[in-house]
Design a protein around this motif. Structure first.
Motif, PDB file in Angstrom:
ATOM      1  N   PRO A  37    -104.601 -88.467 -83.835  1.00 48.85           N
ATOM      2  CA  PRO A  37    -105.284 -88.427 -82.800  1.00 48.85           C
ATOM      3  C   PRO A  37    -106.534 -87.670 -83.243  1.00 48.85           C
ATOM      4  O   PRO A  37    -107.546 -87.696 -82.477  1.00 48.85           O
ATOM      5  CB  PRO A  37    -104.403 -87.614 -81.928  1.00 48.85           C
ATOM      6  N   GLU A  38    -106.605 -86.882 -84.072  1.00 47.83           N
ATOM      7  CA  GLU A  38    -107.879 -85.993 -84.400  1.00 47.83           C
ATOM      8  C   GLU A  38    -108.918 -87.265 -85.059  1.00 47.83           C
ATOM      9  O   GLU A  38    -110.063 -86.767 -85.203  1.00 47.83           O
ATOM     10  CB  GLU A  38    -107.610 -85.063 -85.644  1.00 47.83           C
ATOM     11  N   LEU A  39    -108.478 -88.383 -85.216  1.00 44.86           N
ATOM     12  CA  LEU A  39    -109.463 -89.291 -85.906  1.00 44.86           C
ATOM     13  C   LEU A  39    -109.808 -90.351 -84.635  1.00 44.86           C
ATOM     14  O   LEU A  39    -110.233 -91.452 -85.114  1.00 44.86           O
ATOM     15  CB  LEU A  39    -109.003 -89.887 -87.024  1.00 44.86           C
ATOM     16  N   ALA A  40    -109.500 -90.015 -83.651  1.00 46.46           N
ATOM     17  CA  ALA A  40    -109.742 -91.155 -82.464  1.00 46.46           C
ATOM     18  C   ALA A  40    -111.181 -91.507 -82.006  1.00 46.46           C
ATOM     19  O   ALA A  40    -111.615 -92.760 -81.651  1.00 46.46           O
ATOM     20  CB  ALA A  40    -108.734 -90.559 -81.146  1.00 46.46           C
ATOM     21  N   ASP A  41    -112.081 -90.619 -82.193  1.00 49.39           N
ATOM     22  CA  ASP A  41    -113.516 -90.914 -82.227  1.00 49.39           C
ATOM     23  C   ASP A  41    -113.848 -91.912 -83.059  1.00 49.39           C
ATOM     24  O   ASP A  41    -113.533 -91.842 -84.355  1.00 49.39           O
ATOM     25  CB  ASP A  41    -114.164 -89.764 -82.187  1.00 49.39           C
TER      26      ASP A  41
END
Length: 171
Positions: A37-41
Motif C-alpha cells: 500500500p505504500e506503493l499505491a501512488d
C-alpha cells in the motif's frame, strides 16, 4: 516485485466494498493483484512493479458546479496524461466551474480509499468519462478502491460501465 493476477471475483477481500459488489455484477474478466500500500501512488507503483505509465490509468474525481448544485464525475486518463478539467470536462458536464473534488469528499462519497479510487463501483448517478486512449487499451492497471491492490481491466470494459462516455479528455 512481481504482480500475481487473480480473477477479482475470487479475491473480493482485496477490494473496497462498493468495488467488490460491482465486480461481481460485471463478470468481465477483471483481475486483481495485491501490492504494497505504500506503493499505491502511480509513479511509485509503476517503477516498483514494472508497469509502464502508459499501461496505467488514473481515476480523477471532479466536482462540477452550476447554479448552486454540485455534481460529481469520474475521469479516466492514462498516467502519462492530464485531464482537461477546465476545458473538456467542464464543458461536457455543462458546469460553470469544475475542479478536482477535495480528498475527504471523494473518499466519503465513493466509499473508497484516496489513492485507490476507481470507476468500478462508483455511485450509479455519476458519469464516468473515459479518455479515448484508455478506452482503446486492451488492458490497463487501475485502482481497486483500496491502496493495497490494483485491478487489470480492458479499456472496453471501462467504456462499457453504466454511465460511461468515451471522450478526448486528456492533454
Amino acid at each position: 516485485m512481481t504482480l500475481h493476477w487473480t480473477p477479482a471475483t475470487e479475491r473480493t477481500d482485496l477490494l473496497a466494498e462498493p468495488v467488490a459488489r460491482a465486480v461481481t455484477a460485471l463478470d468481465t474478466g477483471v483481475e486483481v493483484a495485491g501490492i504494497d500500500p505504500e506503493l499505491a501512488d502511480t509513479a511509485a507503483f509503476c517503477e516498483r512493479y514494472g508497469v509502464a505509465l502508459d499501461e496505467s490509468a488514473n481515476c480523477v474525481v471532479v466536482a462540477a458546479k452550476r447554479g448552486g448544485e454540485t455534481r460529481y464525475a469520474a475521469c479516466m486518463v492514462l498516467a502519462t496524461m492530464r485531464v482537461d478539467v477546465n476545458g473538456v470536462v467542464r464543458s461536457h458536464l455543462d458546469a460553470r466551474k469544475a475542479s478536482f473534488a477535495p480528498m475527504a469528499q471523494a473518499v466519503e462519497l465513493t466509499g473508497m480509499e484516496y489513492g485507490g479510487i476507481t470507476p468500478i463501483g462508483l455511485p450509479a448517478d455519476w458519469p464516468v468519462l473515459v479518455d479515448t486512449h484508455v478506452a482503446g487499451h486492451s488492458r490497463v492497471v487501475i485502482g481497486s478502491g483500496v491502496r493495497r491492490s490494483k485491478l487489470a481491466v480492458s479499456g472496453a470494459t471501462l467504456a462499457g460501465l453504466k454511465g460511461a462516455e468515451v471522450l478526448a479528455l486528456a492533454t
